[in-house]
Write an enzyme that holds these catalytic residues in place. Structure first.
Site, PDB file in Angstrom:
ATOM      1  N   LYS A  33       7.455   1.329  21.060  1.00  0.00           N
ATOM      2  CA  LYS A  33       8.041  -0.442  20.925  1.00  0.00           C
ATOM      3  C   LYS A  33       7.860  -0.920  22.239  1.00  0.00           C
ATOM      4  O   LYS A  33       7.754  -1.800  22.530  1.00  0.00           O
ATOM      5  CB  LYS A  33       9.123  -0.782  19.899  1.00  0.00           C
ATOM      6  CG  LYS A  33       9.106   0.094  18.623  1.00  0.00           C
ATOM      7  CD  LYS A  33       9.875  -1.583  17.772  1.00  0.00           C
ATOM      8  CE  LYS A  33       8.690  -0.914  16.668  1.00  0.00           C
ATOM      9  NZ  LYS A  33       9.963  -1.253  15.672  1.00  0.00           N
ATOM     10  N   LYS A  80      -1.811   4.392   9.190  1.00  0.00           N
ATOM     11  CA  LYS A  80      -0.756   4.744   7.419  1.00  0.00           C
ATOM     12  C   LYS A  80      -0.591   3.402   7.074  1.00  0.00           C
ATOM     13  O   LYS A  80      -0.795   2.151   8.008  1.00  0.00           O
ATOM     14  CB  LYS A  80       0.433   5.124   7.387  1.00  0.00           C
ATOM     15  CG  LYS A  80       2.026   4.457   8.371  1.00  0.00           C
ATOM     16  CD  LYS A  80       2.774   4.974   8.139  1.00  0.00           C
ATOM     17  CE  LYS A  80       4.508   4.163   9.058  1.00  0.00           C
ATOM     18  NZ  LYS A  80       5.354   4.265   8.751  1.00  0.00           N
ATOM     19  N   LYS A 114       2.909  -3.458   7.141  1.00  0.00           N
ATOM     20  CA  LYS A 114       2.458  -5.007   6.699  1.00  0.00           C
ATOM     21  C   LYS A 114       1.066  -5.741   6.351  1.00  0.00           C
ATOM     22  O   LYS A 114       0.318  -6.040   7.201  1.00  0.00           O
ATOM     23  CB  LYS A 114       3.645  -5.697   7.570  1.00  0.00           C
ATOM     24  CG  LYS A 114       5.096  -5.393   7.861  1.00  0.00           C
ATOM     25  CD  LYS A 114       6.024  -6.043   8.154  1.00  0.00           C
ATOM     26  CE  LYS A 114       5.683  -5.333   9.658  1.00  0.00           C
ATOM     27  NZ  LYS A 114       6.917  -6.085  10.845  1.00  0.00           N
TER      28      LYS A 114
HETATM   29  P1  AMP Z   1       9.171   0.293   6.906  1.00  0.00           P
HETATM   30  O1  AMP Z   1       8.332  -0.544   6.350  1.00  0.00           O
HETATM   31  O2  AMP Z   1       8.050   0.714   8.065  1.00  0.00           O
HETATM   32  O3  AMP Z   1      10.422  -0.237   7.108  1.00  0.00           O
HETATM   33  O4  AMP Z   1       9.289   1.499   5.761  1.00  0.00           O
HETATM   34  C1  AMP Z   1      10.184   1.468   4.998  1.00  0.00           C
HETATM   35  C2  AMP Z   1      10.231   2.327   4.454  1.00  0.00           C
HETATM   36  O5  AMP Z   1       9.175   2.855   3.234  1.00  0.00           O
HETATM   37  C3  AMP Z   1      10.315   4.158   4.876  1.00  0.00           C
HETATM   38  O6  AMP Z   1      11.036   4.423   3.952  1.00  0.00           O
HETATM   39  C4  AMP Z   1       9.109   4.061   5.273  1.00  0.00           C
HETATM   40  O7  AMP Z   1       8.667   6.009   5.263  1.00  0.00           O
HETATM   41  C5  AMP Z   1       8.443   4.097   3.891  1.00  0.00           C
HETATM   42  N1  AMP Z   1       6.933   3.712   4.139  1.00  0.00           N
HETATM   43  C6  AMP Z   1       6.312   2.932   5.269  1.00  0.00           C
HETATM   44  N2  AMP Z   1       5.245   2.699   4.963  1.00  0.00           N
HETATM   45  C7  AMP Z   1       4.528   3.509   3.973  1.00  0.00           C
HETATM   46  C8  AMP Z   1       3.012   4.544   3.870  1.00  0.00           C
HETATM   47  N3  AMP Z   1       2.121   3.700   4.420  1.00  0.00           N
HETATM   48  N4  AMP Z   1       3.077   5.694   3.070  1.00  0.00           N
HETATM   49  C9  AMP Z   1       4.435   5.668   2.388  1.00  0.00           C
HETATM   50  N5  AMP Z   1       5.238   5.511   2.592  1.00  0.00           N
HETATM   51  C10 AMP Z   1       5.775   4.350   3.991  1.00  0.00           C
END
Ligand code: AMP
Ligand code: TRP
Length: 326
Positions: free
Chosen positions: A111, A192, A195
């Protein structure tokens, strides 16, 4: 019964990766464990926020969590900033974590490279996360692979605190879903899914309309060999579609390929499965969104439940570390 804790930040829309990689597991765990889930709005403050947007996305995320199946009667669902013990606990954690440990966190290092304003909170973020987890005597923390280092640090902090001040905190462990539980970007399947604001055509928001879902899947990147086969290394795009189709229909990715020969059919089947998966979630979300007072009531009940546990743990920590009671 073991205690499970996890948190999710109210920033941007919830996407299919969040649902299949994390939230569905959170829902399932409600039947097996004493589950505590938190919308971590304080964590969102590490970068500047628009106040109205933050308030709206905190409420909307809570509604989405209920819509995907978190049941405020069976789990404890609350907003982090409603429980002041998180901020206070974070200070105790900051004073127990070493500067060098915080500096080594890869999420911080990444970051720092991207951000033009680096807040102190961005640096101490993992200490707040440790407080979140330790306040609830957590045994297990279901998170994605990217969070493993933060949970390791939480364990180190808990062990150090216990060694210095006497048995205070339960030492938690991370529960990381197996590979394949990662949903990849539809346009860049080596990354991956993230958003939709960051990757509009590569990410499916849980609130996307059926037509948008069909369009995004129709345009998903595949490859030129033309064979429908599960092979993430050689065929990331096709394998991602198979993972999504499998996850949406309750099958393993390689089994989801059965009977599908053409990429066009794979995309259509995947679109249909995702639309069907999201239909009841969207309907429930829109019901909840129409009645914010009801969500506020549910979150207040969650905060009351959370407060009871968090205040008892923080009292114990305050006493053990030597703060004078009043
Ligand atoms: P975040 O959106 O990064 O705050 O992630 C929230 C939760 O979703 C966390 O437990 C991440 O590991 C999971 N997560 C985020 N992106 C992915 C993805 N593309 N595939 C699987 N799990 C995800
Ligand atoms: N840092 C986590 C993320 O970026 C969110 C989070 C905050 C969290 N507190 C937590 C996750 C406690 C698990 C437990 O996804």
């Amino acid at each position: 019964m073991s205690r499970v804790f996890s948190g999710i930040k109210p920033s941007g829309s919830v996407h299919l990766g969040n649902l299949l990689g994390a939230l569905r597991n959170w829902v399932a765990l409600q039947d097996e464990a004493d589950t505590v889930y938190c919308v971590v709005d304080l964590h969102a403050l590490t970068v500047p926020q628009d106040p109205e947007e933050l308030r709206a996305s905190t409420l909307s995320l809570a509604q989405m969590l209920i819509a995907v199946g978190l049941d405020p009667e069976r789990c404890t669902l609350f907003v982090q900033s409603h429980i002041h013990e998180h901020s206070e606990g974070a200070w105790l954690m900051e004073c127990t974590a070493a500067f060098g440990e915080l500096r080594r966190m890869t999420q911080f290092k990444d970051k720092v490279e991207q951000a033009d304003f680096i807040s102190g909170g961005l640096f101490t973020y993992p200490a707040l996360q440790a407080a979140d987890i330790l306040l609830y005597d957590t045994d297990q923390v279901p998170v994605g692979e990217d969070q493993r280092q933060h949970i390791e640090l939480t364990r180190d902090i808990a062990e150090r605190f216990n060694a210095r001040y006497g048995e205070t905190f339960v030492v938690p462990e991370a529960v990381v879903p197996p590979a394949g539980a990662r949903v990849m970007d539809l346009q860049a399947p080596e990354n991956k899914m993230s958003k939709s604001e960051d990757s509009p055509r590569g990410s499916i928001s849980l609130l996307d309309e059926p037509a948008a879902i069909e369009k995004k899947l129709k345009r998903a990147v595949t490859d030129s060999d033309g064979e429908v086969r599960w092979d993430p290394a050689a065929k990331p795009g096709v394998s991602n579609l198979l993972s999504i189709l499998g996850a949406a229909t309750g099958r393993k990715p390689d089994e989801a390929a059965a009977g599908i020969e053409r990429y066009g059919d794979l995309k259509a089947a995947t679109a249909e499965a995702v639309v069907e998966l999201l239909r009841p979630i969207q309907a429930r979300y829109h019901e909840l969104a129409a009645d914010p007072a009801e969500t506020a009531r549910l979150l207040a009940v969650g905060a009351d439940k959370a407060s009871e546990v968090a205040s008892a743990t923080l009292d114990r920590a305050r006493r053990n570390i030597g703060l004078l009671g009043r």
